[in-house]
Write a protein that holds these residues in place. Sequence first.
Motif, PDB file in Angstrom:
ATOM      1  N   PRO A  64      41.565  37.661  46.827  1.00  0.00           N
ATOM      2  CA  PRO A  64      41.027  38.513  45.766  1.00  0.00           C
ATOM      3  C   PRO A  64      39.770  37.925  45.150  1.00  0.00           C
ATOM      4  O   PRO A  64      39.439  36.770  45.354  1.00  0.00           O
ATOM      5  N   PHE A  65      39.098  38.776  44.380  1.00  0.00           N
ATOM      6  CA  PHE A  65      37.941  38.302  43.632  1.00  0.00           C
ATOM      7  C   PHE A  65      38.369  37.104  42.791  1.00  0.00           C
ATOM      8  O   PHE A  65      39.526  37.007  42.391  1.00  0.00           O
ATOM      9  N   PRO A  66      37.442  36.237  42.487  1.00  0.00           N
ATOM     10  CA  PRO A  66      37.806  35.130  41.589  1.00  0.00           C
ATOM     11  C   PRO A  66      38.355  35.681  40.277  1.00  0.00           C
ATOM     12  O   PRO A  66      37.965  36.751  39.826  1.00  0.00           O
ATOM     13  N   LYS A  67      39.265  34.931  39.677  1.00  0.00           N
ATOM     14  CA  LYS A  67      39.942  35.374  38.455  1.00  0.00           C
ATOM     15  C   LYS A  67      38.948  35.769  37.370  1.00  0.00           C
ATOM     16  O   LYS A  67      39.129  36.772  36.685  1.00  0.00           O
ATOM     17  N   LYS A  68      37.869  35.001  37.221  1.00  0.00           N
ATOM     18  CA  LYS A  68      36.888  35.295  36.172  1.00  0.00           C
ATOM     19  C   LYS A  68      36.251  36.673  36.380  1.00  0.00           C
ATOM     20  O   LYS A  68      36.100  37.442  35.433  1.00  0.00           O
ATOM     21  N   ALA A  69      35.907  36.997  37.621  1.00  0.00           N
ATOM     22  CA  ALA A  69      35.303  38.298  37.917  1.00  0.00           C
ATOM     23  C   ALA A  69      36.304  39.429  37.699  1.00  0.00           C
ATOM     24  O   ALA A  69      35.960  40.490  37.179  1.00  0.00           O
TER      25      ALA A  69
END
Length: 156
Positions: A64-69
């Motif tokens: 998945p996309f990085p958590k921040k994004a």
Amino acid sequence: MEMIRHILVPTDGSASALAAAAMAGLLARNCKSRVTIIVAHSDAAIALPGLTEAALPGSTPFNPFPKKAARKHFEAAANEHVVPAVKTALGTVPGGVGVAQVWGHTAEEICNYAAANAVDLIVMGKRGGGKFKRLLLGSVSSHVVAHAPCAVTLVA
């Protein structure tokens, strides 16, 4: 009884949450209180395989996309779609309306925010986002009633 100066309105955008916002607005006008709308996001929404793909097209279930994004995406969506509806349901609030977004265990974060920000009353919907969310997270309203540092009003 002390005055109600700060009302916290947790929301997920559900009909029950909007009814709670309308009740909170009425209370805020009568008590000349300020209101904070809180959107408490669960990290489980980002971590579950496949769910990120549904929310962020182009990601893969196991990459998945990085958590921040992902967090940024969910917060922007809440600001665009959920918060305006809650503000409309609140109506005019003499003490002003603030917005907070937090991450973690939904119910715990609502209670933590209330404790850290001198909240006098939490007004929230009795039922939220649906059966799957309740199965995944448990009853948010039940947890808040049991653990909140202040009074809680549930609205059906």
